[in-house]
Write a protein that holds these residues in place. Structure first.
Motif, short mmCIF file in Angstrom:
data_model
loop_
_atom_site.label_atom_id
_atom_site.label_comp_id
_atom_site.label_asym_id
_atom_site.label_seq_id
_atom_site.Cartn_x
_atom_site.Cartn_y
_atom_site.Cartn_z
N TRP A 241 1.04 -0.74 0.28
CA TRP A 241 -0.26 -0.45 -0.29
C TRP A 241 0.61 0.97 -0.13
N PHE A 242 2.06 0.70 1.14
CA PHE A 242 2.99 2.41 0.80
C PHE A 242 3.62 2.52 -0.32
N ILE A 243 3.71 1.60 -1.26
CA ILE A 243 4.98 1.83 -2.35
C ILE A 243 3.60 2.34 -3.24
N GLN A 244 2.78 1.60 -3.46
CA GLN A 244 1.85 2.18 -4.49
C GLN A 244 1.44 3.69 -4.37
N GLN A 245 0.63 4.10 -2.78
CA GLN A 245 0.22 5.23 -2.76
C GLN A 245 2.11 6.52 -2.75
N LEU A 246 3.34 6.10 -2.53
CA LEU A 246 4.26 6.98 -2.97
C LEU A 246 4.74 6.76 -4.22
N ASN A 247 3.74 5.70 -4.52
CA ASN A 247 4.45 5.76 -6.24
C ASN A 247 6.06 6.00 -6.52
N VAL A 248 6.67 4.61 -5.48
CA VAL A 248 7.85 4.80 -5.45
C VAL A 248 8.49 2.84 -6.00
N PHE A 249 9.46 3.44 -6.30
CA PHE A 249 9.83 1.37 -6.94
C PHE A 249 9.37 0.22 -6.46
#
Length: 556
Positions: A241-249
């Motif tokens: 979820w964090f990765i998706q929301q922040l749009n990071v690698f």
């Protein structure tokens, strides 16, 4: 790793990713210990897995210290972790710290606040826990969940500026209070801790929680395969979820079964209790399952790597038998350890017909398992020797093939002797044994024609060195102490250490060095302890020659 065995499930995933060209075929793993204690054998499995997989697929591994809790972390632990990994035979690509990313993580948190996906909460820990609900009942919002974005930004900046005491506020992600996964019910992202950090000093008084720091650190480093143990399965949706929301690698988390081993504990908290409450002498006590404890006891890097290979990579928790680890060290030391003679419970043997002042030098192979014997060493022989007390019996039984009145045995690397008589001291204990030797029976040039069934070891009184011998056994007397009723420390094995103060050893052993294995013939495998000095040699028993524990359990 052996090329003959089938692929484990992680290798299957990686090979599929490579075939599909994912991440351009690049493989980057990481080993992310928290520097709040010494590494143990469970960490060794993770080290071998992360570094081994990367090496197999021409990838790299980062060493990243998860240093987000300054109150429990210390440079001592950082140094010990580095040493353990190098000792196991691995080299990391980059040495990194979660604290390297504190500024970026703070910015990530501000981004989530500005997206309306995080908020500052003034509730107490008890109030937050109560409001989260239960696995069967949804949670309820705390009064602060509806704060405006502007207020949350200001409050979070004030938290960073040190305007609030510890515990006054936290930053939470705003996700789903009705989620069946409790980790998604507005988890904590930051807490206030006015504590000195071993790297950043007093720059920060807010620190990210593991679930927020870990995934974003993976993303910053562009880790392709983030390998965790099974207890992190429920955390994976939050990681994603964090990765998706922040749009990071888009790093990806994969889970495997952690190592649980019988007759010990693997919890850092419990190991720290053993150290702080003086049940053991320190993190490197040879009874501890720590890598430093195993190293001090005489375990080799190869034996631990082989152990990790043998237990494999599973998706289901199981309890590994300590005997398998002991098998791996026996297997390695049998091939590498030099043979020496040591008498742990001595009684004097006098050869009546051997010249009293003569010192003869016998030749002994260092390791007969190695082609050519791996060299040899001189062994002084004289008319007076030390032998093991249990190698003599006053009234020998029918199938007793060692020494007794009228019986003959071979002295290892020397002559055949026959027992003529013995004397006792005032306590009724045998104090001296008198024998005669067969001059024609010398090992390597025996022309006596005499065949004996028994061979015993010995140390010449002339030139013998004394040593303290520490005999170690399992730290706990029950198979799974963590699952027993009451305090786990109640199940400590009172016989986990016994000390022999004055054993006699070959003079060659005064040149022993820590980390080199010796087989004390007929007694087990031993290694010089770091407590040794030239005037006081100390040897630790690494492992017995055979697995005697199973037999003892069957008897009881």
């Amino acid at each position: 790793m052996s090329e003959e065995r089938s692929l484990n499930f992680l290798e299957e995933i990686i090979e599929e990713d490579i075939r599909n060209g994912k991440n351009g075929g690049r493989i980057l793993t990481r080993f992310p210990p928290e520097p709040n204690g010494y590494l143990h054998i469970g960490h060794a499995k993770s080290i071998c897995l992360n570094f081994g997989i990367a090496k197999k697929y021409n990838g790299k591994t980062n060493l990243r210290f998860d240093d987000t809790n300054p109150t429990t972390e210390d440079v001592e632990y950082v140094d010990s972790i580095r040493e353990d990994i190098k000792w196991l035979g691995f080299e990391w690509d980059k040495e990194l710290y979660s604290s390297n990313y504190f500024d970026q993580l703070y910015d990530f948190a501000l981004n989530l606040i500005r997206m309306g996906l995080a908020y500052v909460d003034d509730s107490t820990a008890e109030e937050i826990a109560s409001a989260k609900g239960t696995p069967t009942e949804p949670g309820k919002p705390t009064p602060n969940r509806s704060r405006s974005i502007e207020e949350n930004v200001q409050l979070f900046e004030d938290m960073k500026a040190g305007k609030y005491p510890d515990g006054a506020k936290v930053l939470r992600a705003k996700i789903d209070l009705a989620s069946p996964n409790m980790h998604l019910r507005d988890p904590l992202m930051y807490r206030i801790k006015h504590a000195h950090h071993h790297r950043t000093g007093d720059k920060w008084c807010i620190y990210p929680m593991y679930d927020f720091a870990h995934g974003q650190s993976d993303a910053i480093e562009q880790i392709t395969h983030s390998i965790c143990t099974l207890e992190f399965i429920p955390h994976r949706p939050l990681y994603e979820w964090f990765i998706q929301q922040l749009n990071v690698f888009p790093s990806r988390q994969y889970e495997f079964a952690r190592l649980n081993m019988n007759y010990t504990v693997m919890s850092k908290r419990k190991l720290l209790q053993l150290v702080n409450e003086n049940y053991v002498t320190g993190w490197d006590d040879p009874r501890m399952p720590t890598i430093s404890g195993l190293r001090r006891r005489g375990y080799t890097p190869l034996s631990i790597r082989n152990f990790s290979e043998r237990i494999g990579v599973a998706r289901r928790e199981n309890l590994i038998d300590l005997s398998l680890l002991e098998f791996c060290i026996r297997e390695d030391l049998n091939k590498s350890a030099w043979r020496r003679m040591a008498v742990l419970d001595p009684v004097k043997l006098i050869i009546s017909n051997y010249p009293k002042d003569q010192i003869e030098v016998m030749d002994g192979e260092n390791n007969p398992e190695v082609e050519g014997g791996d060299g040899s060493r001189p062994i002084p022989f004289s008319s007076e020797l030390w032998i093991e007390r249990d190698d003599f019996m006053e009234e020998p039984t029918k199938k007793y093939f060692r020494l007794g009145p009228g019986l003959m045995v071979r002295l290892k690397n020397a002559y055949i002797i026959q027992c003529d008589s013995f004397v006792k001291d005032d306590t009724g204990r045998v104090s001296e044994i008198y024998c005669t030797y067969i001059p024609e029976s010398k090992s390597g040039s025996d022309t006596s024609g005499i065949h004996v069934k028994g061979t015993i070891h010995w140390v010449s009184v002339a030139g013998a060195k004394t040593a303290e011998i520490r005999l170690y056994d399992r730290l706990f007397r029950v198979e799974d102490p963590s699952n027993e009723e009451g305090d786990f420390k109640e199940y400590i094995n009172p016989d986990s250490l016994s000390v022999i103060k004055n054993a006699f050893i070959e003079p060659d052993l005064e040149n022993a060095e820590p980390g080199f294995g010796y087989q004390f013939i007929r007694k087990g495998y031993f290694s010089l302890d770091i407590d040794s000095s030239p005037d006081h040699l100390v040897f630790n028993r690494t492992v017995t020659l055979k697995d005697t524990w199973a037999k003892e359990v069957k008897k009881s």
